[in-house]
Design a protein around this motif. Structure first.
Motif, PDB file in Angstrom:
ATOM      1  N   THR A 223     -19.588 -22.339  26.747  1.00 12.63           N
ATOM      2  CA  THR A 223     -19.849 -23.609  26.074  1.00 12.63           C
ATOM      3  C   THR A 223     -20.283 -23.291  24.647  1.00 12.63           C
ATOM      4  OG1 THR A 223     -22.161 -23.601  26.686  1.00 12.63           O
ATOM      5  CG2 THR A 223     -20.641 -24.631  28.245  1.00 12.63           C
ATOM      6  N   ARG A 224     -20.537 -24.316  23.860  1.00 10.74           N
ATOM      7  CA  ARG A 224     -20.865 -24.085  22.445  1.00 10.74           C
ATOM      8  C   ARG A 224     -22.051 -23.130  22.277  1.00 10.74           C
ATOM      9  NH1 ARG A 224     -22.410 -30.334  21.562  1.00 10.74           N
ATOM     10  NH2 ARG A 224     -20.828 -30.518  23.169  1.00 10.74           N
ATOM     11  N   LYS A 225     -23.009 -23.150  23.229  1.00  9.11           N
ATOM     12  CA  LYS A 225     -24.185 -22.288  23.047  1.00  9.11           C
ATOM     13  C   LYS A 225     -23.866 -20.815  23.348  1.00  9.11           C
ATOM     14  CE  LYS A 225     -26.401 -22.892  27.562  1.00  9.11           C
ATOM     15  NZ  LYS A 225     -25.689 -21.741  28.122  1.00  9.11           N
ATOM     16  N   ASP A 226     -22.739 -20.556  24.003  1.00 11.59           N
ATOM     17  CA  ASP A 226     -22.338 -19.167  24.291  1.00 11.59           C
ATOM     18  C   ASP A 226     -21.487 -18.574  23.169  1.00 11.59           C
ATOM     19  OD1 ASP A 226     -23.377 -19.265  27.023  1.00 11.59           O
ATOM     20  OD2 ASP A 226     -21.744 -20.676  27.374  1.00 11.59           O
ATOM     21  N   ARG A 227     -21.108 -19.415  22.194  1.00 16.26           N
ATOM     22  CA  ARG A 227     -20.210 -18.931  21.129  1.00 16.26           C
ATOM     23  C   ARG A 227     -20.999 -18.619  19.857  1.00 16.26           C
ATOM     24  NH1 ARG A 227     -17.163 -24.053  21.179  1.00 16.26           N
ATOM     25  NH2 ARG A 227     -17.194 -24.513  23.393  1.00 16.26           N
ATOM     26  N   ILE A 228     -20.341 -17.957  18.922  1.00 18.51           N
ATOM     27  CA  ILE A 228     -20.992 -17.570  17.665  1.00 18.51           C
ATOM     28  C   ILE A 228     -21.254 -18.824  16.824  1.00 18.51           C
ATOM     29  CG2 ILE A 228     -20.560 -16.384  15.463  1.00 18.51           C
ATOM     30  CD1 ILE A 228     -19.068 -14.282  17.097  1.00 18.51           C
ATOM     31  N   PRO A 229     -22.485 -18.968  16.318  1.00 19.33           N
ATOM     32  CA  PRO A 229     -22.765 -20.158  15.504  1.00 19.33           C
ATOM     33  C   PRO A 229     -22.102 -20.079  14.130  1.00 19.33           C
ATOM     34  CG  PRO A 229     -24.686 -18.730  15.601  1.00 19.33           C
ATOM     35  CD  PRO A 229     -23.646 -18.093  16.478  1.00 19.33           C
ATOM     36  N   VAL A 230     -22.056 -21.218  13.484  1.00 20.89           N
ATOM     37  CA  VAL A 230     -21.439 -21.310  12.149  1.00 20.89           C
ATOM     38  C   VAL A 230     -22.185 -20.443  11.129  1.00 20.89           C
ATOM     39  CG1 VAL A 230     -21.289 -22.994  10.251  1.00 20.89           C
ATOM     40  CG2 VAL A 230     -20.329 -23.532  12.496  1.00 20.89           C
ATOM     41  N   LYS A 231     -23.506 -20.364  11.296  1.00 18.22           N
ATOM     42  CA  LYS A 231     -24.311 -19.609  10.327  1.00 18.22           C
ATOM     43  C   LYS A 231     -25.025 -18.473  11.059  1.00 18.22           C
ATOM     44  CE  LYS A 231     -27.750 -20.596   6.755  1.00 18.22           C
ATOM     45  NZ  LYS A 231     -28.853 -19.733   7.173  1.00 18.22           N
ATOM     46  N   VAL A 232     -24.960 -17.271  10.494  1.00 18.31           N
ATOM     47  CA  VAL A 232     -25.644 -16.112  11.091  1.00 18.31           C
ATOM     48  C   VAL A 232     -26.616 -15.545  10.052  1.00 18.31           C
ATOM     49  CG1 VAL A 232     -23.810 -15.475  12.711  1.00 18.31           C
ATOM     50  CG2 VAL A 232     -23.731 -14.600  10.372  1.00 18.31           C
ATOM     51  N   PRO A 233     -27.537 -14.649  10.477  1.00 15.78           N
ATOM     52  CA  PRO A 233     -28.529 -14.185   9.493  1.00 15.78           C
ATOM     53  C   PRO A 233     -27.984 -13.191   8.453  1.00 15.78           C
ATOM     54  CG  PRO A 233     -29.299 -13.868  11.758  1.00 15.78           C
ATOM     55  CD  PRO A 233     -27.856 -14.187  11.823  1.00 15.78           C
ATOM     56  N   ILE A 234     -26.791 -13.425   7.952  1.00 11.80           N
ATOM     57  CA  ILE A 234     -26.303 -12.647   6.798  1.00 11.80           C
ATOM     58  C   ILE A 234     -26.101 -13.669   5.696  1.00 11.80           C
ATOM     59  CG2 ILE A 234     -24.280 -11.419   5.868  1.00 11.80           C
ATOM     60  CD1 ILE A 234     -24.244  -9.811   8.442  1.00 11.80           C
ATOM     61  N   ALA A 240     -15.938 -20.594  10.730  1.00  8.79           N
ATOM     62  CA  ALA A 240     -15.310 -21.874  11.082  1.00  8.79           C
ATOM     63  C   ALA A 240     -14.087 -21.603  11.941  1.00  8.79           C
ATOM     64  CB  ALA A 240     -14.896 -22.626   9.819  1.00  8.79           C
ATOM     65  N   GLY A 241     -13.821 -22.520  12.866  1.00 10.53           N
ATOM     66  CA  GLY A 241     -12.624 -22.375  13.700  1.00 10.53           C
ATOM     67  C   GLY A 241     -12.910 -22.774  15.129  1.00 10.53           C
ATOM     68  N   ASP A 242     -11.843 -22.829  15.922  1.00  8.87           N
ATOM     69  CA  ASP A 242     -11.971 -23.399  17.264  1.00  8.87           C
ATOM     70  C   ASP A 242     -12.559 -22.449  18.307  1.00  8.87           C
ATOM     71  OD1 ASP A 242      -9.822 -21.715  17.502  1.00  8.87           O
ATOM     72  OD2 ASP A 242      -8.493 -23.178  18.452  1.00  8.87           O
ATOM     73  N   SER A 243     -12.993 -21.242  17.883  1.00 10.93           N
ATOM     74  CA  SER A 243     -13.625 -20.339  18.853  1.00 10.93           C
ATOM     75  C   SER A 243     -15.130 -20.225  18.603  1.00 10.93           C
ATOM     76  CB  SER A 243     -12.976 -18.951  18.772  1.00 10.93           C
ATOM     77  OG  SER A 243     -13.039 -18.464  17.449  1.00 10.93           O
ATOM     78  N   TYR A 244     -15.649 -21.013  17.656  1.00 17.23           N
ATOM     79  CA  TYR A 244     -17.073 -20.910  17.297  1.00 17.23           C
ATOM     80  C   TYR A 244     -17.871 -22.061  17.922  1.00 17.23           C
ATOM     81  CZ  TYR A 244     -15.244 -17.297  14.315  1.00 17.23           C
ATOM     82  OH  TYR A 244     -14.610 -16.160  13.883  1.00 17.23           O
ATOM     83  N   ALA A 245     -19.171 -22.120  17.588  1.00 15.01           N
ATOM     84  CA  ALA A 245     -20.058 -23.055  18.289  1.00 15.01           C
ATOM     85  C   ALA A 245     -20.039 -24.449  17.671  1.00 15.01           C
ATOM     86  CB  ALA A 245     -21.483 -22.498  18.274  1.00 15.01           C
ATOM     87  N   ALA A 246     -19.389 -25.368  18.358  1.00 19.29           N
ATOM     88  CA  ALA A 246     -19.372 -26.776  17.939  1.00 19.29           C
ATOM     89  C   ALA A 246     -18.830 -27.597  19.100  1.00 19.29           C
ATOM     90  CB  ALA A 246     -18.499 -26.962  16.698  1.00 19.29           C
TER      91      ALA A 246
END
Ligand SMILES: Cc1cc2nc3c(=O)[nH]c(=O)nc-3n(C[C@H](O)[C@H](O)[C@H](O)COP(=O)(O)OP(=O)(O)OC[C@H]3O[C@@H](n4cnc5c(N)ncnc54)[C@H](O)[C@@H]3O)c2cc1C
Length: 268
Positions: A223-234, A240-246
């Motif tokens: 689910t969205r919480k298991d995917r990479i978020p839009v913003k990371v600590p870099i 952005a894209g259909d495999s990320y968290a949204a």
């Protein structure tokens, strides 16, 4: 708005309920852009250019440059393009083709590499005259097939008095390699069974084997919480894209992540 999953028992109920909620609020179901997807891309390009930006297509980014936890730009062949913000829009499974894996935590790498896409086979049918009179989506549960007589929604995408229709059969990712050829034949057979008038009226077909339809299948364990978020600590790096968290599925996720990127960038 659409959630496509090959095995219903593995679908995320939460994502489905949320999608239904969004559809009810929007008052709309799935839609199709008049003129096809290229119209949306064209408008996006125009909007970027009107605001002083430049769009380069057919240009492969080799690496995203990260130094001391901050984005510095990208490299294209031997050229360095400096930027303090970079949105990586390649599917998460391919993200280390442009990013240095060593600069990311183990958990990030695990998430990126283990997201399962939706796979399938599709056939586009160019038809000598309109034989399918359905205007909406054609859906079958077993096998999971989605069909769209696209030119019924927008006649401009086919020559006058001709018809264009696309059918997609979804296959679980782990079975894709073994089943793709068989399912392509199966799909063709089933479409002719559904629409017998198609026989003898097909001008040409385009058959595709698609190892990735949606970047992340909407499964209970991704689910969205298991995917990479839009913003990371870099600093300055976004995804952005259909495999990320949204929220949503497929193109809907991609749209939400793009919007989140804009919100994050405008915050600073
Ligand atoms: C047959 C089919 C039917 C579909 N139907 C629907 C539908 O009805 N509704 C829906 O919502 N979704 C649908 N989808 C899914 C939808 O197309 C995707 O969800 C959407 O395109 C994802 O957008 P994206 O920007 O995340 O990824 P993509 O569209 O895959 O874009 C990623 C881009 O990154 C580029 N790229 C990769 N590496 C680099 C690099 N190093 N440098 C520069 N560029 C790079 C790729 O060339 C690609 O253009 C369908 C997909 C298929 C295949």
């Amino acid at each position: 708005m659409l959630l496509v999953v090959p095995e219903i028992e593995k679908a995320s109920a939460g994502e489905l309920i949320d999608l239904i909620k969004q559809a009810v609020i929007a008052g709309e179901g799935a839609g199709y852009p008049k003129g096809g997807w290229k119209i949306i891309l064209q408008k996006l390009k125009e909007s970027v250019e009107e605001n002083g930006g430049k769009v380069s297509t057919n240009t492969k980014v080799d690496k995203v440059i990260i130094e001391n936890g901050e984005v510095k730009g990208v490299t294209i062949k031997d050229q360095k393009i400096e930027a303090d913000k970079v949105i990586v829009a390649v599917p998460c499974q391919q993200v280390f083709s442009v990013l240095d894996k060593n600069k990311f935590p183990v958990e990030f790498v695990r998430k990126a590499e283990n997201i399962t896409p939706t796979c399938g086979v599709s056939i586009d049918f160019a038809i000598s005259e309109p034989v399918i009179d359905i205007s909406g989506m054609i859906v079958s549960e077993e096998p999971p097939i989605l069909g769209l007589p696209t030119s019924n929604l927008d006649p401009t995408i086919a020559p006058e008095n001709k018809q264009l229709a696309t059918f997609l059969l979804v296959i679980p990712a782990e079975q894709f390699a073994k089943r793709k050829d068989m399912e392509l034949n199966n799909l063709e057979k089933l479409v002719y069974e559904m629409f017998p008038k198609l026989k003898g009226k097909t001008l040409w077909t385009r058959k595709l084997k698609l190892p990735m339809v949606d970047g992340a299948a909407p499964l209970y364990n991704q689910t969205r919480k298991d995917r990479i978020p839009v913003k990371v600590p870099i600093k300055g790096l976004f995804f952005a894209g259909d495999s990320y968290a949204a929220p949503g599925g497929g193109g809907d996720i991609a749209w939400h992540t793009a919007r989140k990127c804009v919100e994050e960038i405008c915050k600073n």
